[in-house]
Design a protein around this motif. Structure first.
Motif, PDB file in Angstrom:
ATOM      1  N   VAL A  33       0.885  -0.891   0.195  1.00 14.87           N
ATOM      2  CA  VAL A  33       0.475   0.203  -0.005  1.00 14.87           C
ATOM      3  C   VAL A  33       1.035   0.878  -0.138  1.00 14.87           C
ATOM      4  N   THR A  34       0.481   2.896   0.012  1.00 17.42           N
ATOM      5  CA  THR A  34       1.413   3.612  -0.376  1.00 17.42           C
ATOM      6  C   THR A  34       0.033   4.618  -0.170  1.00 17.42           C
ATOM      7  N   ASP A 152       1.236   7.477   9.101  1.00 19.86           N
ATOM      8  CA  ASP A 152      -0.136   7.110   9.389  1.00 19.86           C
ATOM      9  C   ASP A 152      -0.578   7.058   8.656  1.00 19.86           C
ATOM     10  N   GLN A 153      -1.180   7.513   7.446  1.00 13.48           N
ATOM     11  CA  GLN A 153      -1.614   7.210   6.317  1.00 13.48           C
ATOM     12  C   GLN A 153      -1.743   5.778   5.794  1.00 13.48           C
ATOM     13  N   ALA A 154      -0.668   5.199   5.744  1.00  8.34           N
ATOM     14  CA  ALA A 154      -0.115   4.535   4.688  1.00  8.34           C
ATOM     15  C   ALA A 154      -0.134   3.919   5.937  1.00  8.34           C
ATOM     16  N   LEU A 155      -0.380   3.320   7.173  1.00  6.56           N
ATOM     17  CA  LEU A 155      -0.270   2.304   8.259  1.00  6.56           C
ATOM     18  C   LEU A 155      -1.593   1.857   8.346  1.00  6.56           C
ATOM     19  N   LYS A 156      -2.554   3.106   8.188  1.00  4.06           N
ATOM     20  CA  LYS A 156      -4.205   2.585   7.994  1.00  4.06           C
ATOM     21  C   LYS A 156      -4.563   2.075   6.579  1.00  4.06           C
ATOM     22  N   PHE A 158      -3.095   0.540   4.960  1.00  2.09           N
ATOM     23  CA  PHE A 158      -2.615  -1.222   5.495  1.00  2.09           C
ATOM     24  C   PHE A 158      -3.645  -1.994   6.260  1.00  2.09           C
ATOM     25  N   LYS A 159      -4.000  -1.083   7.608  1.00  2.00           N
ATOM     26  CA  LYS A 159      -5.393  -2.209   8.078  1.00  2.00           C
ATOM     27  C   LYS A 159      -6.387  -1.963   7.636  1.00  2.00           C
ATOM     28  N   ASP A 160      -6.463  -0.991   7.205  1.00  2.00           N
ATOM     29  CA  ASP A 160      -8.115  -0.668   5.460  1.00  2.00           C
ATOM     30  C   ASP A 160      -8.019  -2.587   4.830  1.00  2.00           C
ATOM     31  N   ARG A 161      -6.489  -2.270   4.206  1.00  2.00           N
ATOM     32  CA  ARG A 161      -6.446  -3.674   3.308  1.00  2.00           C
ATOM     33  C   ARG A 161      -6.149  -5.190   4.010  1.00  2.00           C
ATOM     34  N   ALA A 162      -5.703  -5.141   5.214  1.00  2.00           N
ATOM     35  CA  ALA A 162      -5.976  -6.229   5.675  1.00  2.00           C
ATOM     36  C   ALA A 162      -7.486  -6.864   5.996  1.00  2.00           C
ATOM     37  N   GLU A 163      -7.761  -5.353   6.704  1.00  2.00           N
ATOM     38  CA  GLU A 163      -8.999  -5.958   7.133  1.00  2.00           C
ATOM     39  C   GLU A 163      -9.761  -6.294   5.850  1.00  2.00           C
ATOM     40  N   GLN A 164      -9.704  -5.777   4.824  1.00  2.00           N
ATOM     41  CA  GLN A 164     -10.455  -5.996   3.721  1.00  2.00           C
ATOM     42  C   GLN A 164     -10.219  -7.908   2.996  1.00  2.00           C
ATOM     43  N   VAL A 221       4.573   1.046   2.101  1.00  2.00           N
ATOM     44  CA  VAL A 221       4.482  -0.148   2.892  1.00  2.00           C
ATOM     45  C   VAL A 221       4.142  -1.329   2.327  1.00  2.00           C
ATOM     46  N   GLN A 222       5.344  -2.585   2.287  1.00  2.00           N
ATOM     47  CA  GLN A 222       5.531  -3.926   2.141  1.00  2.00           C
ATOM     48  C   GLN A 222       4.787  -4.917   3.051  1.00  2.00           C
ATOM     49  N   ALA A 223       4.161  -5.547   3.027  1.00  2.00           N
ATOM     50  CA  ALA A 223       3.630  -6.318   4.297  1.00  2.00           C
ATOM     51  C   ALA A 223       3.110  -8.074   3.755  1.00  2.00           C
TER      52      ALA A 223
END
Length: 230
Positions: A33-34, A152-156, A158-164, A221-223
């Motif tokens: 995510v970016t 902060d935005q990138a981590l948010k 990441f969390k949104d994508r992981a939850e999706q 962010v590479q997750a």
């Protein structure tokens, strides 16, 4: 009465299997995510140099030193401009594989957030110095502040994508395996180097027009996560 060894081992194996079955099993997924923002290049840096070529290295060094000293004295009253000396070199000049002379050169760097002040100073300095290049960048203060918000935005994101992904795959939970955060951008490529012929004092060129423009700052962010199978 002691139990046979085979019965004991069988019981331990059964307990181990039961414990293993209680532990959740996961599927692993990697994604990126970016977060990005366009910011103004508020810092400008120019590199200028004095150069002499000939046979008398002492006289050439003296001429270069005088030009650099003159330039630094001229820049000193400009409080909005930071100045410093750079490389000082003496190199041979070759013709047909033979040393036929010498080149003495020294550079200075000027940095400022005030493009008008820097442009005016460059116009004056071109009387004796040549411009090697001009570089536009985001100042450290603006870059640090922007990157903090982007992280902060990138981590948010990441969390949104992981939850999706968790919801889309119908899984109960996820856990983070790897998380790499990297900031990108902040400095534009320098303007191509250009050289100008030597000029007389009464033929100094006009001050260059400076416009830093804008660029994108990014946080990538590479997750890698693991989704439970249940």
């Amino acid at each position: 009465m002691k139990k046979p060894l085979a019965a004991v081992l069988l019981g331990l194996a059964a307990l181990s299997t039961a414990h293993a079955e209680d532990k959740p099993v996961y599927d692993r997924i990697a994604f990126a995510v970016t977060a990005e923002k366009e910011v103004t290049n508020d810092m400008l840096a120019a590199v200028l140099y004095a150069e002499q070529q000939g046979q008398d290295t002492v006289a050439m060094a003296d001429a270069v030193n005088q030009s650099i000293t003159w330039a630094l004295e001229l820049a000193k009253p400009e409080t909005a401009v930071e100045s410093r000396t750079l490389n000082y070199t003496t190199n041979p000049v070759y013709t047909d594989g033979r040393v036929t002379g010498w080149q003495v050169r020294q550079s200075i760097q000027l940095k400022s957030k005030d493009s008008k002040a820097l442009s005016g100073l460059l116009g004056k300095l071109q009387e004796k110095l040549r411009i090697e290049g001009i570089n536009y960048s985001v100042s450290p203060e603006v870059k640090a502040e922007t990157e903090k918000a982007l992280i902060d935005q990138a981590l948010k994101n990441f969390k949104d994508r992981a939850e999706q992904l968790k919801a889309g795959m119908g899984r109960a939970e996820y856990r983070v395996v790897r998380l790499d955060v990297q900031a990108v951008g902040g400095e534009s490529p320098p303007m191509p180097m250009y050289r100008m012929a030597a000029m007389s004092a009464d033929a100094a060129p006009a001050a260059p027009s400076l416009e830093g423009g804008k660029q994108n700052l990014q946080v990538n962010v590479q997750a890698e996560i693991e989704l439970s199978l249940q």
